[in-house]
Every structure is written in structure tokens, then in C-alpha cells.
Design a protein around this motif. Structure first.
Motif, PDB file in Angstrom:
ATOM      1  N   ILE A  34      36.143  52.503  37.440  1.00  0.00           N
ATOM      2  CA  ILE A  34      36.363  52.450  38.886  1.00  0.00           C
ATOM      3  C   ILE A  34      37.756  53.010  39.189  1.00  0.00           C
ATOM      4  N   THR A  35      37.843  53.847  40.204  1.00  0.00           N
ATOM      5  CA  THR A  35      39.136  54.233  40.770  1.00  0.00           C
ATOM      6  C   THR A  35      39.089  53.926  42.266  1.00  0.00           C
ATOM      7  N   GLY A  36      40.254  53.660  42.826  1.00  0.00           N
ATOM      8  CA  GLY A  36      40.258  53.323  44.251  1.00  0.00           C
ATOM      9  C   GLY A  36      41.637  53.427  44.871  1.00  0.00           C
ATOM     10  N   LYS A  37      41.663  53.218  46.171  1.00  0.00           N
ATOM     11  CA  LYS A  37      42.900  53.198  46.957  1.00  0.00           C
ATOM     12  C   LYS A  37      43.134  51.773  47.432  1.00  0.00           C
ATOM     13  N   ILE A  38      44.379  51.291  47.258  1.00  0.00           N
ATOM     14  CA  ILE A  38      44.720  49.936  47.693  1.00  0.00           C
ATOM     15  C   ILE A  38      45.879  49.999  48.688  1.00  0.00           C
ATOM     16  N   LEU A  39      45.796  49.166  49.712  1.00  0.00           N
ATOM     17  CA  LEU A  39      46.815  49.116  50.760  1.00  0.00           C
ATOM     18  C   LEU A  39      47.615  47.829  50.633  1.00  0.00           C
ATOM     19  N   CYS A  40      48.930  47.966  50.616  1.00  0.00           N
ATOM     20  CA  CYS A  40      49.812  46.797  50.606  1.00  0.00           C
ATOM     21  C   CYS A  40      49.870  46.243  52.036  1.00  0.00           C
ATOM     22  N   LYS A  41      48.972  45.333  52.339  1.00  0.00           N
ATOM     23  CA  LYS A  41      48.834  44.817  53.714  1.00  0.00           C
ATOM     24  C   LYS A  41      50.074  44.047  54.149  1.00  0.00           C
ATOM     25  N   THR A  42      50.633  43.253  53.253  1.00  0.00           N
ATOM     26  CA  THR A  42      51.811  42.455  53.605  1.00  0.00           C
ATOM     27  C   THR A  42      52.997  43.344  53.970  1.00  0.00           C
ATOM     28  N   LEU A  54      51.088  54.533  57.040  1.00  0.00           N
ATOM     29  CA  LEU A  54      50.344  53.760  56.037  1.00  0.00           C
ATOM     30  C   LEU A  54      50.270  54.464  54.686  1.00  0.00           C
ATOM     31  N   VAL A  55      50.556  55.772  54.675  1.00  0.00           N
ATOM     32  CA  VAL A  55      50.554  56.506  53.400  1.00  0.00           C
ATOM     33  C   VAL A  55      51.592  55.929  52.451  1.00  0.00           C
ATOM     34  N   LYS A  56      52.711  55.456  53.005  1.00  0.00           N
ATOM     35  CA  LYS A  56      53.770  54.878  52.174  1.00  0.00           C
ATOM     36  C   LYS A  56      53.372  53.535  51.588  1.00  0.00           C
ATOM     37  N   PHE A  57      52.287  52.948  52.076  1.00  0.00           N
ATOM     38  CA  PHE A  57      51.850  51.632  51.606  1.00  0.00           C
ATOM     39  C   PHE A  57      50.496  51.694  50.882  1.00  0.00           C
ATOM     40  N   THR A  58      50.045  52.913  50.596  1.00  0.00           N
ATOM     41  CA  THR A  58      48.745  53.104  49.951  1.00  0.00           C
ATOM     42  C   THR A  58      48.939  53.533  48.505  1.00  0.00           C
ATOM     43  N   GLY A  59      48.427  52.734  47.592  1.00  0.00           N
ATOM     44  CA  GLY A  59      48.546  53.029  46.171  1.00  0.00           C
ATOM     45  C   GLY A  59      47.185  53.294  45.539  1.00  0.00           C
ATOM     46  N   ASP A  60      47.186  53.433  44.232  1.00  0.00           N
ATOM     47  CA  ASP A  60      45.970  53.734  43.470  1.00  0.00           C
ATOM     48  C   ASP A  60      45.713  52.644  42.436  1.00  0.00           C
ATOM     49  N   ILE A  61      44.451  52.544  42.045  1.00  0.00           N
ATOM     50  CA  ILE A  61      44.069  51.589  41.004  1.00  0.00           C
ATOM     51  C   ILE A  61      42.909  52.166  40.209  1.00  0.00           C
ATOM     52  N   ARG A  67      40.862  47.118  30.228  1.00  0.00           N
ATOM     53  CA  ARG A  67      42.220  47.320  30.748  1.00  0.00           C
ATOM     54  C   ARG A  67      42.190  48.336  31.886  1.00  0.00           C
ATOM     55  N   GLY A  68      43.359  48.503  32.511  1.00  0.00           N
ATOM     56  CA  GLY A  68      43.459  49.437  33.627  1.00  0.00           C
ATOM     57  C   GLY A  68      44.898  49.596  34.047  1.00  0.00           C
ATOM     58  N   GLY A  69      45.092  50.163  35.225  1.00  0.00           N
ATOM     59  CA  GLY A  69      46.436  50.364  35.734  1.00  0.00           C
ATOM     60  C   GLY A  69      46.411  50.564  37.235  1.00  0.00           C
ATOM     61  N   LYS A  70      47.572  50.468  37.853  1.00  0.00           N
ATOM     62  CA  LYS A  70      47.655  50.648  39.307  1.00  0.00           C
ATOM     63  C   LYS A  70      49.037  51.136  39.684  1.00  0.00           C
ATOM     64  N   VAL A  71      49.109  51.720  40.862  1.00  0.00           N
ATOM     65  CA  VAL A  71      50.365  52.174  41.454  1.00  0.00           C
ATOM     66  C   VAL A  71      50.552  51.402  42.755  1.00  0.00           C
ATOM     67  N   ARG A  72      51.582  50.564  42.816  1.00  0.00           N
ATOM     68  CA  ARG A  72      51.870  49.750  44.001  1.00  0.00           C
ATOM     69  C   ARG A  72      52.773  50.544  44.938  1.00  0.00           C
ATOM     70  N   GLN A  73      52.341  50.640  46.178  1.00  0.00           N
ATOM     71  CA  GLN A  73      53.138  51.313  47.211  1.00  0.00           C
ATOM     72  C   GLN A  73      53.390  50.304  48.328  1.00  0.00           C
ATOM     73  N   LEU A  76      58.624  51.310  49.437  1.00  0.00           N
ATOM     74  CA  LEU A  76      59.857  51.653  48.719  1.00  0.00           C
ATOM     75  C   LEU A  76      59.580  52.539  47.513  1.00  0.00           C
ATOM     76  N   GLY A  77      58.495  53.299  47.558  1.00  0.00           N
ATOM     77  CA  GLY A  77      58.135  54.143  46.425  1.00  0.00           C
ATOM     78  C   GLY A  77      57.111  53.482  45.527  1.00  0.00           C
ATOM     79  N   GLY A  78      56.487  54.291  44.708  1.00  0.00           N
ATOM     80  CA  GLY A  78      55.429  53.780  43.850  1.00  0.00           C
ATOM     81  C   GLY A  78      55.966  53.103  42.597  1.00  0.00           C
ATOM     82  N   ARG A  79      55.307  52.015  42.212  1.00  0.00           N
ATOM     83  CA  ARG A  79      55.650  51.305  40.990  1.00  0.00           C
ATOM     84  C   ARG A  79      54.390  51.213  40.140  1.00  0.00           C
ATOM     85  N   ARG A  80      54.439  51.853  38.974  1.00  0.00           N
ATOM     86  CA  ARG A  80      53.281  51.875  38.081  1.00  0.00           C
ATOM     87  C   ARG A  80      53.276  50.637  37.192  1.00  0.00           C
ATOM     88  N   SER A  81      52.093  50.151  36.931  1.00  0.00           N
ATOM     89  CA  SER A  81      51.936  49.020  36.015  1.00  0.00           C
ATOM     90  C   SER A  81      50.571  49.100  35.357  1.00  0.00           C
TER      91      SER A  81
END
Length: 231
Positions: A34-42, A54-61, A67-73, A76-81
Motif C-alpha cells: 500500500i502507498t498513500g498520502k497522509i495529512l497532518c490534520k493537527t 495543505l501541500v506543506k502538511f501532506t506526507g507519504d506512507i 515493515r514500512g515507512g512514512k514521510v511526516r509533513q 516544517l519540512g518532511g521527516r522520514r521514518s
């Protein structure tokens, strides 16, 4: 000719069974189900972000079975984990359903190998009636394809009914994340292809049961005459 035709079909069926086995192993080993787009609602609510922002708050998963990974937006920029589903994350999911998906695929791998073996035995014509014939191959292909289909259906249920992506996205997060879109990727479709391969095998075995007429050359009758008897 009919014997060569059946052997060719059994050879194709054995190849399809082996390909099905490889597809499931690759699907379980890769982590792009699965791949997707996630929005940091808070974060978006804190700054009252509008649609262009909202582009600045939209990341990937992305994630698979293990296992997997995501990019939090969060503005303040993307943070990979990266994360692993076992042993901690799976406790936040529907544990029974997720484990059942893995078990179904492991059982399907076993039956695919058994189907491959039965095809080989029919090619070399092992003289055991319990093994020889298309009935055994059909049985193992039905089981292998059925368990693969159950795994695929269970995964779809986990994603759609139990909100698997949203649970994974919000694991150990202070902010709330919403899933904007999600789509099935290559590893998922490999399992679908594996189940389809077993369906093709059933068609091949059905074709092998067709009996073709045997053409025999008519021998000329010998005309016996009195002279032949004398000499």
C-alpha cells in the motif's frame, strides 16, 4: 500425439505452479503493498491552512506485511521514518486478521509447491494411481489459489474495514494524521497474479482431460489363394 499434448500441458501447469510460488515469496518479501498520502490534520488546524498551503502538511506512507515507512509533513519540512509491524505495531492493528493473512500466504506457498510436484510426477508418469491423473493437481491448485484469494480478501478487509493505513500512520504520533488517498501496489498485485496462475492451471488440467481420437492405419487384408497354400 495425445501423450505429448498432455505432457506439454502438465509442463505448463508445473511452470505456472512454480511461478505462483515465486510470486508469493516476492510479495511477502517486498514492502510495497500500500502507498498513500497522509495529512497532518493537527498541524494544518493550528495554522488554519487553506487548500494551497495543505501541500506543506501532506506526507507519504507505504507499508507491507512486516515493515514500512512514512514521510511526516507538519509544516516544517518532511521527516522520514521507518517502522516494523512486529512486535509492537501489530498490537495496535487487528492482530488476528493480520496474522491470518501471513498464515494464508504461507499455506498457499506450501500447496503451490505440492502442485508443482504433482505436475512433475504426472509428466514422468509415476505408476501410482493415488498420484497419477489430473484430479490431484486440481485439488492442490484449488487449495493454493483459494488460500491466496483468502489472503488478498483479508488484506482488503484490513485496509477498508479496519482502517489499516490510518492506524499505522497514527502509531506513536502526537499529531493526528488523516489518510487522503491510498492505492494497492506491486506486492499486492503479485498475490492476485499468483491466484490467477492457479486458475490458469485448472484450465490447463481441464484441457488435459480431453480425449483425442487415435488414428490407426488400416492394415491391408492378405488375399490367400490356393497357389499360396500349395507353395
Amino acid at each position: 500425439m495425445p501423450g505429448c499434448f498432455k505432457k506439454t500441458l502438465f509442463a505448463l501447469a508445473s511452470a505456472m505452479s512454480f511461478v505462483s510460488f515465486i510470486l508469493i515469496v516476492v510479495a511477502m518479501g517486498t514492502q510495497k503493498w500500500i502507498t498513500g498520502k497522509i495529512l497532518c490534520k493537527t498541524g494544518a488546524d493550528l495554522v488554519n491552512a487553506t487548500d494551497p498551503e495543505l501541500v506543506k502538511f501532506t506526507g507519504d506512507i507505504y507499508y507491507g506485511l512486516f515493515r514500512g515507512g512514512k514521510v511526516r509533513q507538519c509544516g516544517l519540512g518532511g521527516r522520514r521514518s521507518k517502522f516494523t509491524l512486529f512486535p509492537h505495531l501489530v498490537k495496535k492493528l487487528n492482530t488476528g486478521l493480520h496474522v491470518m493473512i501471513i498464515i494464508f500466504l504461507c499455506v498457499a506457498i506450501s500447496f503451490a509447491l505440492i502442485s508443482f510436484g504433482f505436475c512433475i510426477l504426472n509428466i514422468i508418469q509415476v505408476p501410482y494411481r493415488a498420484i497419477k491423473g489430473p484430479a490431484g493437481i486440481c485439488l492442490w491448485n484449488l487449495l493454493a489459489g483459494g488460500f491466496t484469494a483468502l489472503a488478498v480478501a483479508s488484506f482488503i478487509a484490513a485496509v477498508k474495514l479496519h482502517h489499516l493505513t490510518e492506524r499505522i500512520a497514527n502509531f506513536q504520533e502526537i499529531f493526528q494524521f488523516l489518510v487522503l488517498e491510498e492505492q494497492y501496489e506491486g506486492s499486492f498485485w503479485l498475490c492476485v497474479a499468483s491466484a490467477t496462475a492457479h486458475g490458469v492451471n485448472l484450465l490447463l488440467i481441464a484441457l488435459s482431460a480431453i480425449r483425442f481420437p487415435e488414428f490407426k492405419t488400416k492394415t491391408e487384408e492378405a488375399n490367400v489363394t490356393a497357389e499360396d497354400i500349395m507353395y
